[in-house]
Design a protein around this motif. Structure first.
Motif, PDB file in Angstrom:
ATOM      1  N   GLU A  17      30.452  35.049  41.896  1.00 21.46           N
ATOM      2  CA  GLU A  17      29.961  34.460  40.646  1.00 21.46           C
ATOM      3  C   GLU A  17      29.919  32.935  40.633  1.00 21.46           C
ATOM      4  O   GLU A  17      29.072  32.347  39.980  1.00 21.46           O
ATOM      5  N   PHE A  18      30.824  32.302  41.331  1.00 22.48           N
ATOM      6  CA  PHE A  18      30.889  30.842  41.303  1.00 22.48           C
ATOM      7  C   PHE A  18      30.413  30.222  42.615  1.00 22.48           C
ATOM      8  O   PHE A  18      30.495  29.005  42.793  1.00 22.48           O
ATOM      9  N   GLU A  19      29.920  31.062  43.513  1.00 20.92           N
ATOM     10  CA  GLU A  19      29.330  30.613  44.767  1.00 20.92           C
ATOM     11  C   GLU A  19      30.220  29.628  45.509  1.00 20.92           C
ATOM     12  O   GLU A  19      29.779  28.601  46.010  1.00 20.92           O
ATOM     13  N   VAL A  20      31.502  29.954  45.552  1.00 17.94           N
ATOM     14  CA  VAL A  20      32.467  29.149  46.288  1.00 17.94           C
ATOM     15  C   VAL A  20      32.787  29.881  47.584  1.00 17.94           C
ATOM     16  O   VAL A  20      32.766  31.112  47.633  1.00 17.94           O
ATOM     17  N   GLU A  21      33.018  29.127  48.631  1.00 12.49           N
ATOM     18  CA  GLU A  21      33.372  29.724  49.910  1.00 12.49           C
ATOM     19  C   GLU A  21      34.794  30.274  49.850  1.00 12.49           C
ATOM     20  O   GLU A  21      35.680  29.645  49.280  1.00 12.49           O
ATOM     21  N   ASP A  41      31.731  27.752  31.925  1.00 11.06           N
ATOM     22  CA  ASP A  41      32.219  28.520  33.072  1.00 11.06           C
ATOM     23  C   ASP A  41      33.544  29.200  32.750  1.00 11.06           C
ATOM     24  O   ASP A  41      33.792  30.319  33.184  1.00 11.06           O
ATOM     25  N   TYR A  42      34.406  28.504  32.004  1.00  9.60           N
ATOM     26  CA  TYR A  42      35.681  29.107  31.606  1.00  9.60           C
ATOM     27  C   TYR A  42      35.436  30.361  30.764  1.00  9.60           C
ATOM     28  O   TYR A  42      36.115  31.369  30.932  1.00  9.60           O
ATOM     29  N   VAL A  43      34.466  30.290  29.870  1.00  8.97           N
ATOM     30  CA  VAL A  43      34.136  31.455  29.039  1.00  8.97           C
ATOM     31  C   VAL A  43      33.681  32.605  29.927  1.00  8.97           C
ATOM     32  O   VAL A  43      34.132  33.744  29.765  1.00  8.97           O
ATOM     33  N   ASP A  44      32.791  32.318  30.873  1.00  4.98           N
ATOM     34  CA  ASP A  44      32.314  33.350  31.799  1.00  4.98           C
ATOM     35  C   ASP A  44      33.469  33.946  32.590  1.00  4.98           C
ATOM     36  O   ASP A  44      33.548  35.165  32.775  1.00  4.98           O
ATOM     37  N   LEU A  45      34.362  33.087  33.050  1.00  2.00           N
ATOM     38  CA  LEU A  45      35.519  33.528  33.821  1.00  2.00           C
ATOM     39  C   LEU A  45      36.411  34.445  32.992  1.00  2.00           C
ATOM     40  O   LEU A  45      36.804  35.517  33.435  1.00  2.00           O
ATOM     41  N   SER A  51      37.112  41.975  31.295  1.00  2.00           N
ATOM     42  CA  SER A  51      36.442  43.261  31.501  1.00  2.00           C
ATOM     43  C   SER A  51      36.870  43.922  32.811  1.00  2.00           C
ATOM     44  O   SER A  51      36.985  45.144  32.881  1.00  2.00           O
ATOM     45  N   SER A  52      37.143  43.138  33.827  1.00  2.26           N
ATOM     46  CA  SER A  52      37.555  43.703  35.110  1.00  2.26           C
ATOM     47  C   SER A  52      38.957  44.281  35.091  1.00  2.26           C
ATOM     48  O   SER A  52      39.233  45.287  35.736  1.00  2.26           O
ATOM     49  N   GLY A  54      40.878  44.666  32.020  1.00  2.08           N
ATOM     50  CA  GLY A  54      41.259  45.282  30.756  1.00  2.08           C
ATOM     51  C   GLY A  54      42.383  44.549  30.036  1.00  2.08           C
ATOM     52  O   GLY A  54      43.240  45.171  29.415  1.00  2.08           O
ATOM     53  N   ILE A  55      42.371  43.221  30.132  1.00  2.00           N
ATOM     54  CA  ILE A  55      43.390  42.403  29.472  1.00  2.00           C
ATOM     55  C   ILE A  55      42.717  41.422  28.523  1.00  2.00           C
ATOM     56  O   ILE A  55      41.498  41.252  28.563  1.00  2.00           O
ATOM     57  N   LYS A  56      43.507  40.788  27.684  1.00  2.00           N
ATOM     58  CA  LYS A  56      43.003  39.784  26.756  1.00  2.00           C
ATOM     59  C   LYS A  56      43.599  38.433  27.135  1.00  2.00           C
ATOM     60  O   LYS A  56      44.814  38.297  27.273  1.00  2.00           O
ATOM     61  N   LEU A  57      42.726  37.444  27.325  1.00  2.00           N
ATOM     62  CA  LEU A  57      43.172  36.086  27.638  1.00  2.00           C
ATOM     63  C   LEU A  57      42.873  35.172  26.452  1.00  2.00           C
ATOM     64  O   LEU A  57      41.824  35.291  25.823  1.00  2.00           O
ATOM     65  N   LEU A  58      43.788  34.267  26.192  1.00  2.00           N
ATOM     66  CA  LEU A  58      43.637  33.307  25.106  1.00  2.00           C
ATOM     67  C   LEU A  58      43.542  31.901  25.673  1.00  2.00           C
ATOM     68  O   LEU A  58      43.982  31.647  26.806  1.00  2.00           O
ATOM     69  N   GLY A  59      43.019  30.980  24.880  1.00  2.00           N
ATOM     70  CA  GLY A  59      42.902  29.594  25.317  1.00  2.00           C
ATOM     71  C   GLY A  59      44.219  29.010  25.771  1.00  2.00           C
ATOM     72  O   GLY A  59      44.287  28.314  26.787  1.00  2.00           O
TER      73      GLY A  59
END
Length: 81
Positions: A17-21, A41-45, A51-52, A54-59
């Motif tokens: 997704e982030f095209e990093v080596e 990008d943080y939002v996408d992450l 979703s991958s 099944g947890i909830k992350l907060l700021g």
């Protein structure tokens, strides 16, 4: 899920997704700098990790996240809660 599986799954996602080596990802590398993350990008992450795994992350979860190791530990901790 074991820690090695967590790390592998996260790394695979970041490479795709982030095209990093893969070689740029190390436990001591700075997450934001290595991935060149901006606020969108943080939002996408966050959405992808939630979703991958099944947890909830907060700021506030990201306040002390500097390295990949910090990020892996955050996900590992959330999965154990």
């Amino acid at each position: 899920m074991e820690r090695g599986e967590i790390i592998s799954k996260i790394d695979d996602f970041l490479v795709d997704e982030f095209e990093v080596e893969q070689s740029e990802i190390s436990t001591t590398a700075n997450l934001k700098d290595t991935l060149d993350l901006d606020s969108l990008d943080y939002v996408d992450l966050v959405v992808a990790i939630e979703s991958s795994f099944g947890i909830k992350l907060l700021g506030e979860d990201f306040v002390n996240i500097d390295t990949f190791e910090d990020f892996y530990s955050l996900i590992d901790t959330k999965l154990k809660q």
